[in-house]
Design a protein around this motif. Structure first.
Motif, mmCIF file in Angstrom:
data_model
loop_
_atom_site.group_PDB
_atom_site.id
_atom_site.type_symbol
_atom_site.label_atom_id
_atom_site.label_comp_id
_atom_site.label_asym_id
_atom_site.label_seq_id
_atom_site.Cartn_x
_atom_site.Cartn_y
_atom_site.Cartn_z
ATOM 1 N N ASN A 185 -75.893 18.982 21.963
ATOM 2 C CA ASN A 185 -75.643 19.135 23.396
ATOM 3 C C ASN A 185 -76.545 20.213 24.001
ATOM 4 O O ASN A 185 -77.038 20.055 25.119
ATOM 5 N N LYS A 186 -76.782 21.311 23.279
ATOM 6 C CA LYS A 186 -77.667 22.370 23.767
ATOM 7 C C LYS A 186 -79.095 21.852 23.918
ATOM 8 O O LYS A 186 -79.772 22.166 24.896
ATOM 9 N N GLU A 187 -79.548 21.067 22.942
ATOM 10 C CA GLU A 187 -80.897 20.501 23.004
ATOM 11 C C GLU A 187 -81.033 19.541 24.179
ATOM 12 O O GLU A 187 -82.042 19.550 24.884
ATOM 13 N N ILE A 188 -80.039 18.725 24.393
ATOM 14 C CA ILE A 188 -80.058 17.775 25.509
ATOM 15 C C ILE A 188 -80.055 18.529 26.829
ATOM 16 O O ILE A 188 -80.768 18.165 27.764
ATOM 17 N N GLU A 189 -79.268 19.582 26.912
ATOM 18 C CA GLU A 189 -79.126 20.370 28.139
ATOM 19 C C GLU A 189 -80.450 21.007 28.544
ATOM 20 O O GLU A 189 -80.727 21.163 29.730
ATOM 21 N N LYS A 190 -81.271 21.400 27.564
ATOM 22 C CA LYS A 190 -82.544 22.063 27.861
ATOM 23 C C LYS A 190 -83.477 21.176 28.674
ATOM 24 O O LYS A 190 -84.189 21.659 29.550
ATOM 25 N N SER A 191 -83.502 19.900 28.367
ATOM 26 C CA SER A 191 -84.458 19.004 29.015
ATOM 27 C C SER A 191 -83.830 18.129 30.099
ATOM 28 O O SER A 191 -84.490 17.255 30.634
ATOM 29 N N LYS A 192 -82.597 18.377 30.426
ATOM 30 C CA LYS A 192 -81.870 17.511 31.349
ATOM 31 C C LYS A 192 -82.020 17.982 32.792
ATOM 32 O O LYS A 192 -81.966 19.167 33.084
ATOM 33 N N THR A 193 -82.223 17.030 33.683
ATOM 34 C CA THR A 193 -82.165 17.286 35.111
ATOM 35 C C THR A 193 -80.827 16.753 35.577
ATOM 36 O O THR A 193 -80.567 15.558 35.487
ATOM 37 N N ARG A 194 -79.970 17.651 36.053
ATOM 38 C CA ARG A 194 -78.598 17.277 36.400
ATOM 39 C C ARG A 194 -78.502 16.596 37.746
ATOM 40 O O ARG A 194 -78.992 17.092 38.742
ATOM 41 N N LEU A 195 -77.826 15.451 37.755
ATOM 42 C CA LEU A 195 -77.464 14.775 38.994
ATOM 43 C C LEU A 195 -75.970 14.939 39.265
ATOM 44 O O LEU A 195 -75.532 14.901 40.396
ATOM 45 N N ILE A 196 -75.231 15.101 38.192
ATOM 46 C CA ILE A 196 -73.782 15.256 38.275
ATOM 47 C C ILE A 196 -73.432 16.642 37.758
ATOM 48 O O ILE A 196 -73.978 17.101 36.756
ATOM 49 N N LYS A 197 -72.519 17.294 38.437
ATOM 50 C CA LYS A 197 -72.097 18.639 38.050
ATOM 51 C C LYS A 197 -71.591 18.645 36.607
ATOM 52 O O LYS A 197 -70.950 17.701 36.151
#
Length: 119
Positions: A44-56
Motif C-alpha cells: 500500500n505504501k508503494e502504491i501510495e507513492k505513485s498514485k494521483t488521488r481522485l478520491i479522498k
C-alpha cells in the motif's frame, strides 16, 4: 468493527484445531498473519507513492472480510481445494470475491515465502 466469520471465531476458540483446518501450527499461522499484514502495508505504501488521488483517502467500499479472514480463505483453499463457490458461501461473499481474494494473497505471498511453505 467487522463481523467475523464463523471460521475465524472457531479458530480463535479452538486453537488446537488450526493444524487440521489450515495445515499450519498455531505459531506458524500467527506469524503468517503478521507477515501478510506487513506485506500488504508495504504494498500500500508503494502504491501510495505513485498514485494521483481522485478520491479522498479512506473512500470507496470497505472490505467485507478482515485481512485475517482473507488469509484464512487462501489457506482453506490451499489445504482443502474447495470450489470458490463453496468458499464464497463459507465466508459470506460472492464466488468472484473469493477468487479475487485468493489470487491477491497468493500473489502477495508467492514471491515472499519459500516454495516449501507455500506448496
Amino acid at each position: 468493527m467487522t463481523e467475523y466469520t464463523y471460521i475465524l471465531a472457531y479458530i480463535q476458540d479452538h486453537s488446537q484445531e488450526i493444524k487440521r483446518l489450515l495445515g499450519l501450527e498455531r505459531q506458524q499461522f500467527l506469524g503468517l498473519i503478521a507477515y501478510g499484514k506487513l506485506l500488504k502495508e508495504n504494498q500500500n505504501k508503494e502504491i501510495e507513492k505513485s498514485k494521483t488521488r481522485l478520491i479522498k483517502k479512506g473512500g470507496g467500499n470497505k472490505a467485507k472480510l478482515s485481512k485475517e479472514e482473507q488469509i484464512i480463505l487462501m489457506l482453506v483453499y490451499l489445504r482443502h481445494y474447495l470450489s470458490f463457490q463453496l468458499l464464497g458461501i463459507m465466508f459470506k461473499i460472492s464466488e468472484s470475491s473469493a477468487h479475487n481474494i485468493f489470487n491477491y494473497w497468493q500473489s502477495l505471498f508467492e514471491g515472499n515465502l519459500p516454495a516449501s511453505l507455500f506448496d
